[in-house]
Design a protein around this motif. Sequence first.
Motif, short mmCIF file in Angstrom:
data_model
loop_
_atom_site.label_atom_id
_atom_site.label_comp_id
_atom_site.label_asym_id
_atom_site.label_seq_id
_atom_site.Cartn_x
_atom_site.Cartn_y
_atom_site.Cartn_z
N LEU A 10 11.56 15.03 -1.99
CA LEU A 10 11.20 14.25 -3.17
C LEU A 10 11.77 12.84 -3.11
O LEU A 10 11.11 11.88 -3.51
CB LEU A 10 11.68 14.95 -4.43
N ALA A 11 12.98 12.69 -2.58
CA ALA A 11 13.57 11.35 -2.45
C ALA A 11 12.76 10.50 -1.47
O ALA A 11 12.50 9.32 -1.73
CB ALA A 11 15.02 11.45 -1.99
N LEU A 12 12.35 11.09 -0.36
CA LEU A 12 11.52 10.37 0.61
C LEU A 12 10.16 10.02 0.02
O LEU A 12 9.63 8.93 0.26
CB LEU A 12 11.36 11.19 1.90
N LEU A 13 9.60 10.92 -0.74
CA LEU A 13 8.31 10.65 -1.39
C LEU A 13 8.44 9.50 -2.38
O LEU A 13 7.57 8.62 -2.42
CB LEU A 13 7.79 11.89 -2.10
N MET A 14 9.51 9.50 -3.15
CA MET A 14 9.73 8.40 -4.11
C MET A 14 9.84 7.06 -3.37
O MET A 14 9.26 6.07 -3.81
CB MET A 14 11.00 8.63 -4.92
N ALA A 15 10.58 7.04 -2.27
CA ALA A 15 10.72 5.80 -1.50
C ALA A 15 9.37 5.37 -0.92
O ALA A 15 9.01 4.19 -0.96
CB ALA A 15 11.74 5.99 -0.38
N ALA A 16 8.59 6.33 -0.40
CA ALA A 16 7.28 6.01 0.17
C ALA A 16 6.33 5.51 -0.91
O ALA A 16 5.58 4.55 -0.69
CB ALA A 16 6.70 7.24 0.86
N LEU A 17 6.35 6.13 -2.08
CA LEU A 17 5.46 5.69 -3.16
C LEU A 17 5.85 4.32 -3.69
O LEU A 17 4.99 3.53 -4.07
CB LEU A 17 5.44 6.72 -4.29
N THR A 18 7.15 4.02 -3.70
CA THR A 18 7.60 2.70 -4.12
C THR A 18 7.10 1.65 -3.14
O THR A 18 6.58 0.60 -3.54
CB THR A 18 9.14 2.65 -4.22
N LEU A 68 5.05 18.64 -8.40
CA LEU A 68 5.58 17.32 -8.76
C LEU A 68 5.03 16.24 -7.82
O LEU A 68 4.69 15.15 -8.26
CB LEU A 68 7.10 17.34 -8.71
N VAL A 69 4.91 16.57 -6.55
CA VAL A 69 4.35 15.64 -5.57
C VAL A 69 2.91 15.30 -5.96
O VAL A 69 2.51 14.14 -5.94
CB VAL A 69 4.40 16.23 -4.15
N GLY A 70 2.14 16.30 -6.32
CA GLY A 70 0.75 16.07 -6.72
C GLY A 70 0.64 15.17 -7.94
O GLY A 70 -0.21 14.29 -7.99
N ILE A 71 1.52 15.39 -8.91
CA ILE A 71 1.49 14.56 -10.12
C ILE A 71 1.80 13.11 -9.77
O ILE A 71 1.13 12.18 -10.24
CB ILE A 71 2.47 15.12 -11.16
N LEU A 72 2.83 12.90 -8.96
CA LEU A 72 3.19 11.54 -8.57
C LEU A 72 2.07 10.87 -7.77
O LEU A 72 1.80 9.68 -7.93
CB LEU A 72 4.49 11.54 -7.76
N LEU A 73 1.41 11.62 -6.91
CA LEU A 73 0.29 11.06 -6.14
C LEU A 73 -0.90 10.74 -7.04
O LEU A 73 -1.61 9.76 -6.79
CB LEU A 73 -0.10 12.01 -5.02
N PHE A 74 -1.15 11.57 -8.06
CA PHE A 74 -2.21 11.25 -9.02
C PHE A 74 -1.92 9.93 -9.72
O PHE A 74 -2.81 9.11 -9.91
CB PHE A 74 -2.35 12.35 -10.07
N ILE A 75 -0.68 9.71 -10.10
CA ILE A 75 -0.31 8.46 -10.76
C ILE A 75 -0.54 7.28 -9.83
O ILE A 75 -1.10 6.26 -10.22
CB ILE A 75 1.16 8.52 -11.24
N GLU A 76 -0.13 7.42 -8.57
CA GLU A 76 -0.31 6.33 -7.60
C GLU A 76 -1.79 6.08 -7.33
O GLU A 76 -2.22 4.94 -7.18
CB GLU A 76 0.43 6.65 -6.31
N ALA A 77 -2.60 7.14 -7.27
CA ALA A 77 -4.04 6.97 -7.08
C ALA A 77 -4.66 6.23 -8.26
O ALA A 77 -5.51 5.36 -8.08
CB ALA A 77 -4.71 8.34 -6.90
N ALA A 78 -4.21 6.55 -9.46
CA ALA A 78 -4.72 5.86 -10.65
C ALA A 78 -4.34 4.38 -10.63
O ALA A 78 -5.13 3.53 -11.04
CB ALA A 78 -4.17 6.52 -11.91
N VAL A 79 -3.15 4.06 -10.14
CA VAL A 79 -2.74 2.67 -10.03
C VAL A 79 -3.64 1.92 -9.05
O VAL A 79 -4.08 0.80 -9.32
CB VAL A 79 -1.26 2.56 -9.61
N CYS A 80 -3.95 2.54 -7.91
CA CYS A 80 -4.83 1.90 -6.93
C CYS A 80 -6.21 1.63 -7.52
O CYS A 80 -6.76 0.54 -7.35
CB CYS A 80 -4.98 2.78 -5.69
N VAL A 81 -6.75 2.60 -8.21
CA VAL A 81 -8.08 2.44 -8.81
C VAL A 81 -8.04 1.38 -9.91
O VAL A 81 -8.96 0.57 -10.04
CB VAL A 81 -8.60 3.79 -9.33
#
Length: 90
Positions: A10-18, A68-81
């Motif tokens: 989760l920490a690595l995912l947060m860093a990658a999403l940032t 939790l990973v899926g939820i965070l990725l959905f948020i990032e996908a919405a930001v891109c769109v």
Amino acid sequence: MSPTQSTLMLALLMAALTGHYLSQKSLLAKGWLAVDPQPQIKRLGLNGAVLFVVAVAALTTADFPYGLVGILLFIEAAVCVAFARKLRNK
């Protein structure tokens, strides 16, 4: 998956999403200044679509921490769109 492994994941995912968010923000800025922002719109849309597919895959596995990973990725996908829409409406 052990609790320390999932915490590390989760920490690595947060860093990658940032990092991804910051790169998308710079792509939005480049598109805002461009005369024809079509390449930036396409890239933002493609990134959003890919993240959406990965988010659905993460949610279908649904083991901790993939929900939790899926939820965070959905948020990032919405930001891109949203960024792509913002450029399209420029």
